[in-house]
Design a protein around this motif. Structure first.
Motif, PDB file in Angstrom:
ATOM      1  N   LYS A  92     -50.631 -50.130 -30.505  1.00  0.00           N
ATOM      2  CA  LYS A  92     -50.990 -50.639 -31.836  1.00  0.00           C
ATOM      3  C   LYS A  92     -50.620 -49.688 -32.965  1.00  0.00           C
ATOM      4  O   LYS A  92     -50.996 -49.927 -34.104  1.00  0.00           O
ATOM      5  N   ILE A  93     -49.912 -48.617 -32.649  1.00  0.00           N
ATOM      6  CA  ILE A  93     -49.459 -47.710 -33.698  1.00  0.00           C
ATOM      7  C   ILE A  93     -47.937 -47.736 -33.731  1.00  0.00           C
ATOM      8  O   ILE A  93     -47.284 -48.035 -32.726  1.00  0.00           O
ATOM      9  N   THR A  94     -47.388 -47.436 -34.877  1.00  0.00           N
ATOM     10  CA  THR A  94     -45.941 -47.565 -35.086  1.00  0.00           C
ATOM     11  C   THR A  94     -45.137 -46.700 -34.130  1.00  0.00           C
ATOM     12  O   THR A  94     -44.084 -47.109 -33.633  1.00  0.00           O
ATOM     13  N   GLU A  95     -45.648 -45.484 -33.846  1.00  0.00           N
ATOM     14  CA  GLU A  95     -44.885 -44.527 -33.030  1.00  0.00           C
ATOM     15  C   GLU A  95     -44.776 -44.917 -31.562  1.00  0.00           C
ATOM     16  O   GLU A  95     -43.916 -44.394 -30.850  1.00  0.00           O
ATOM     17  N   LYS A  96     -45.650 -45.820 -31.086  1.00  0.00           N
ATOM     18  CA  LYS A  96     -45.672 -46.196 -29.654  1.00  0.00           C
ATOM     19  C   LYS A  96     -45.715 -44.944 -28.770  1.00  0.00           C
ATOM     20  O   LYS A  96     -44.938 -44.794 -27.815  1.00  0.00           O
ATOM     21  N   THR A  97     -46.625 -44.047 -29.076  1.00  0.00           N
ATOM     22  CA  THR A  97     -46.684 -42.743 -28.402  1.00  0.00           C
ATOM     23  C   THR A  97     -46.922 -42.891 -26.907  1.00  0.00           C
ATOM     24  O   THR A  97     -47.900 -43.499 -26.472  1.00  0.00           O
ATOM     25  N   ILE A  98     -46.023 -42.292 -26.111  1.00  0.00           N
ATOM     26  CA  ILE A  98     -46.108 -42.371 -24.649  1.00  0.00           C
ATOM     27  C   ILE A  98     -47.175 -41.409 -24.123  1.00  0.00           C
ATOM     28  O   ILE A  98     -47.261 -40.265 -24.552  1.00  0.00           O
ATOM     29  N   ASP A 126     -57.944 -50.974 -20.912  1.00  0.00           N
ATOM     30  CA  ASP A 126     -58.094 -50.600 -22.314  1.00  0.00           C
ATOM     31  C   ASP A 126     -58.282 -49.106 -22.536  1.00  0.00           C
ATOM     32  O   ASP A 126     -58.261 -48.650 -23.683  1.00  0.00           O
ATOM     33  N   ASN A 127     -58.464 -48.338 -21.477  1.00  0.00           N
ATOM     34  CA  ASN A 127     -58.565 -46.874 -21.630  1.00  0.00           C
ATOM     35  C   ASN A 127     -57.231 -46.173 -21.390  1.00  0.00           C
ATOM     36  O   ASN A 127     -57.159 -44.947 -21.405  1.00  0.00           O
ATOM     37  N   GLY A 128     -56.160 -46.965 -21.152  1.00  0.00           N
ATOM     38  CA  GLY A 128     -54.843 -46.384 -20.937  1.00  0.00           C
ATOM     39  C   GLY A 128     -54.511 -46.135 -19.484  1.00  0.00           C
ATOM     40  O   GLY A 128     -53.477 -45.529 -19.181  1.00  0.00           O
ATOM     41  N   GLU A 151     -54.300 -52.389 -27.047  1.00  0.00           N
ATOM     42  CA  GLU A 151     -54.174 -51.008 -27.511  1.00  0.00           C
ATOM     43  C   GLU A 151     -53.207 -50.195 -26.663  1.00  0.00           C
ATOM     44  O   GLU A 151     -52.617 -49.220 -27.140  1.00  0.00           O
ATOM     45  N   PHE A 152     -53.061 -50.572 -25.391  1.00  0.00           N
ATOM     46  CA  PHE A 152     -52.129 -49.880 -24.500  1.00  0.00           C
ATOM     47  C   PHE A 152     -51.180 -50.898 -23.874  1.00  0.00           C
ATOM     48  O   PHE A 152     -51.502 -52.086 -23.765  1.00  0.00           O
ATOM     49  N   ALA A 153     -50.013 -50.414 -23.455  1.00  0.00           N
ATOM     50  CA  ALA A 153     -49.033 -51.284 -22.800  1.00  0.00           C
ATOM     51  C   ALA A 153     -48.308 -50.509 -21.710  1.00  0.00           C
ATOM     52  O   ALA A 153     -48.135 -49.292 -21.797  1.00  0.00           O
ATOM     53  N   PHE A 154     -47.869 -51.259 -20.698  1.00  0.00           N
ATOM     54  CA  PHE A 154     -47.102 -50.715 -19.577  1.00  0.00           C
ATOM     55  C   PHE A 154     -45.757 -51.420 -19.568  1.00  0.00           C
ATOM     56  O   PHE A 154     -45.680 -52.650 -19.591  1.00  0.00           O
ATOM     57  N   GLY A 184     -67.047 -26.810 -31.266  1.00  0.00           N
ATOM     58  CA  GLY A 184     -68.259 -27.615 -31.269  1.00  0.00           C
ATOM     59  C   GLY A 184     -68.315 -28.712 -32.314  1.00  0.00           C
ATOM     60  O   GLY A 184     -69.310 -29.413 -32.417  1.00  0.00           O
ATOM     61  N   GLU A 185     -67.270 -28.887 -33.128  1.00  0.00           N
ATOM     62  CA  GLU A 185     -67.285 -29.930 -34.140  1.00  0.00           C
ATOM     63  C   GLU A 185     -67.129 -31.297 -33.480  1.00  0.00           C
ATOM     64  O   GLU A 185     -66.513 -31.442 -32.441  1.00  0.00           O
ATOM     65  N   ASN A 186     -67.688 -32.323 -34.163  1.00  0.00           N
ATOM     66  CA  ASN A 186     -67.589 -33.680 -33.632  1.00  0.00           C
ATOM     67  C   ASN A 186     -66.165 -34.186 -33.775  1.00  0.00           C
ATOM     68  O   ASN A 186     -65.645 -34.298 -34.886  1.00  0.00           O
ATOM     69  N   PRO A 187     -65.489 -34.494 -32.685  1.00  0.00           N
ATOM     70  CA  PRO A 187     -64.092 -34.906 -32.771  1.00  0.00           C
ATOM     71  C   PRO A 187     -63.908 -36.365 -33.192  1.00  0.00           C
ATOM     72  O   PRO A 187     -62.782 -36.832 -33.312  1.00  0.00           O
ATOM     73  N   GLY A 188     -64.989 -37.106 -33.413  1.00  0.00           N
ATOM     74  CA  GLY A 188     -64.851 -38.518 -33.751  1.00  0.00           C
ATOM     75  C   GLY A 188     -64.820 -39.370 -32.494  1.00  0.00           C
ATOM     76  O   GLY A 188     -64.436 -38.910 -31.430  1.00  0.00           O
ATOM     77  N   THR A 189     -65.247 -40.632 -32.597  1.00  0.00           N
ATOM     78  CA  THR A 189     -65.341 -41.459 -31.394  1.00  0.00           C
ATOM     79  C   THR A 189     -64.511 -42.729 -31.516  1.00  0.00           C
ATOM     80  O   THR A 189     -63.302 -42.694 -31.412  1.00  0.00           O
ATOM     81  N   GLN A 190     -65.168 -43.846 -31.749  1.00  0.00           N
ATOM     82  CA  GLN A 190     -64.489 -45.134 -31.666  1.00  0.00           C
ATOM     83  C   GLN A 190     -63.514 -45.394 -32.806  1.00  0.00           C
ATOM     84  O   GLN A 190     -62.653 -46.270 -32.698  1.00  0.00           O
ATOM     85  N   SER A 191     -63.608 -44.667 -33.895  1.00  0.00           N
ATOM     86  CA  SER A 191     -62.717 -44.913 -35.035  1.00  0.00           C
ATOM     87  C   SER A 191     -61.351 -44.236 -34.871  1.00  0.00           C
ATOM     88  O   SER A 191     -60.475 -44.403 -35.717  1.00  0.00           O
ATOM     89  N   MET A 192     -61.187 -43.468 -33.795  1.00  0.00           N
ATOM     90  CA  MET A 192     -59.963 -42.706 -33.584  1.00  0.00           C
ATOM     91  C   MET A 192     -59.381 -42.950 -32.196  1.00  0.00           C
ATOM     92  O   MET A 192     -60.106 -43.143 -31.224  1.00  0.00           O
ATOM     93  N   TYR A 193     -58.047 -42.946 -32.124  1.00  0.00           N
ATOM     94  CA  TYR A 193     -57.377 -42.810 -30.831  1.00  0.00           C
ATOM     95  C   TYR A 193     -57.327 -41.311 -30.512  1.00  0.00           C
ATOM     96  O   TYR A 193     -57.143 -40.484 -31.406  1.00  0.00           O
ATOM     97  N   HIS A 194     -57.487 -40.977 -29.231  1.00  0.00           N
ATOM     98  CA  HIS A 194     -57.463 -39.578 -28.798  1.00  0.00           C
ATOM     99  C   HIS A 194     -56.426 -39.394 -27.702  1.00  0.00           C
ATOM    100  O   HIS A 194     -56.225 -40.267 -26.855  1.00  0.00           O
ATOM    101  N   ARG A 195     -55.802 -38.243 -27.703  1.00  0.00           N
ATOM    102  CA  ARG A 195     -54.970 -37.824 -26.575  1.00  0.00           C
ATOM    103  C   ARG A 195     -54.921 -36.303 -26.575  1.00  0.00           C
ATOM    104  O   ARG A 195     -54.993 -35.657 -27.627  1.00  0.00           O
TER     105      ARG A 195
END
Length: 482
Positions: free
Chosen positions: A69-75, A126-128, A47-50, A240-251
């Motif tokens: 693992k996403i097309t944009e390869k977001t840094i 795996d956490n970046g 999921e992450f790369a260096f 206070g809304e649930n931001p989502g957990t394992q189904s989403m990448y977060h940054r």
């Protein structure tokens, strides 16, 4: 489940998740080069790369960590924001325990940490987080402790840690905004006094002096400020809304426009649009949040800041243009000649106004008048060579502004109409006073040239007449008398 309950659950999960990270070791002596960006050091899940990422269309590279693992390869982290690595550069985990970036000539561009004899390996988690570890698995250095502009789930900002924005969406060098947990415990967003690195006025604060201790981005996707005893002090994004957990990448990133945003990206399509979407952001309106005694504001001098589709936008008013076309947040300059104070009364007729409602530059006043009409306000500004903008408010007050204009904003909540003084003929610097001088010089040259040409023709005619008059005559004999 309310926010406090989610917070407590997330706080309990946080250390367990950190411990559970598996390692994919990078052995001492390993290296990567810019010549093959398809080779990198991945995390166990991939999921992450260096490694190296090419920036824009140029030949420069960032030594970076990205979502792999996403097309944009977001840094999400980089080592050399201010100095892109040229093609042929290399990063190596040296045998003496240092991660070193060198240019094609072998010159050191960046290195962390100091040499550690007991360093055994590196690892992309795996956490970046990229870590350098000893043989006992103790962390000697980690990218999470030296963030750039982004934080990830599982990451903590300690006292004096900060995020600094990039200069633009295409320029990764250090920019104009800073998000910092100060040593006094206050969490603050600052405008940076660019191109210096000192900060000016704060435009968002938690007011937690004496109590703030850590900013935590927990595994449940919440970002909050807590005290040393674990007490929740402030939820950075508070709906206070649930931001989502394992189904989403977060940054969460402090972007180049000064807004701190929390983004999510679906790990699988499941009918969802595959792109980064904004979950929360602060401040809500940076155009109104920034109001400095000195400096240009959210945008540069003479520019106007407005919020469009929840993002700040900087625009030059009519008669102005960006000083640097590549700097979207930069200052604007006049593209017409200023009013001539030596010919003030004559130049009044040369100017008119562009009118924009709900607009102001609140920190550029030098004079004001009450109980006057809008026409009076216009005429007074026209007759004053120092006046570049007048603001006329509904309560019959006229405010005159000087150049350069600062903290410009256009928003429905702003009271008043901006009367922006511009030349009627929309002439530019090159076609005004300087152009008149140029035309005058050209006229002088034409007249001088004409006189010289006429003189030359006249002299040639005289010469020809002389030749024709004396050419056919025989010379007289000279009689010598003995």
């Amino acid at each position: 489940m309310d926010f406090v309950a989610v917070f407590l659950v997330g706080l309990l999960l946080f250390p367990l998740s950190a411990i559970a990270q598996s390692y994919q070791n990078v052995s001492l002596g390993s290296s990567l080069t810019t010549s093959d960006v398809t080779t990198f050091w991945p995390s166990p899940s991939g999921e992450f790369a260096f490694g190296f990422q090419r920036i824009g269309n140029g030949s420069g590279f960032l030594l970076a960590i990205w979502f792999n693992k996403i097309t944009e390869k977001t840094i999400v982290w980089s080592a050399n924001k201010n100095s892109l690595a040229p093609d042929g550069s290399k990063v190596q985990l040296s045998t003496n325990g240092r991660l070193v970036l060198t240019d094609p000539n072998g010159r050191k561009m960046w290195a962390r940490p100091r040499a550690i004899a007991e360093l055994a390996y590196g690892a992309m988690l795996d956490n970046g987080n990229f870590v350098l570890a000893t043989s006992s698995s103790a962390t000697a250095w980690q990218s999470f402790n030296k963030p750039t502009d982004t934080i990830l789930r599982g990451q903590v900002l300690n006292l004096d840690n900060s995020l600094v924005s990039s200069f633009s969406d295409t320029n990764s060098s250090i920019g104009r905004f800073k998000f910092i947990l100060q040593t006094d415990g206050n969490l603050v967003l600052y405008k940076v006094n660019y191109p210096a690195v000192d900060v000016t006025d704060a435009y968002w604060v938690t007011s937690s002096v004496g109590s703030g201790y850590q900013v935590i981005f927990n595994q449940s996707g919440y970002i909050f400020l807590q005290a040393k005893n674990g007490t929740l002090l402030n939820s950075i994004f508070s709906n206070g809304e649930n931001p989502g957990t394992q189904s989403m990448y977060h940054r969460a990133i402090l972007e180049y426009d000064g807004v701190f945003r929390h983004y999510v990206y679906p790990k699988t399509s499941s009918g969802m649009q595959m792109e980064w979407s904004t979950l929360y952001y602060v401040p809500e309106n940076i155009c109104l949040a920034i109001s400095q005694d000195i400096g240009g504001g959210a945008c540069g001098f003479n520019s106007l800041c407005s919020v469009v589709d929840r993002r700040p936008r900087c625009d030059c008013p009519l008669g102005y243009m960006l000083n640097d076309p590549n700097d979207k947040l930069g200052s604007c300059r006049r593209n017409f000649s200023e009013q001539d104070c030596n010919r003030e009364s004559i130049e009044v007729e040369a100017f008119t106004f562009q009118e924009i409602n709900n607009t102001n530059w609140p920190d550029s006043d030098y004079e004001s008048y009450g109980g006057v009409s809008e026409d009076w306000c216009k005429q007074n500004c026209l007759s004053d060579c120092f006046c570049v903008v007048a603001i006329y408010s509904g309560n019959n007050i006229c405010w005159k502004k000087r150049y350069p204009l600062s903290n410009g904003r256009k928003d429905p909540t702003v009271v008043g109409k901006a009367l922006i003084k511009i030349r009627k003929d929309n002439s530019t610097m090159g076609s005004s006073t300087c152009q008149k001088r140029k035309k005058k010089n050209q006229s002088t040259l034409v007249i001088s040239g004409s006189v010289l040409l006429a003189s030359s023709i006249f002299m040639n005619l005289i010469a020809l007449l002389y030749v024709f008059k004396f050419k056919g005559k025989k010379p007289k004999k000279i009689v010598v008398v003995p």
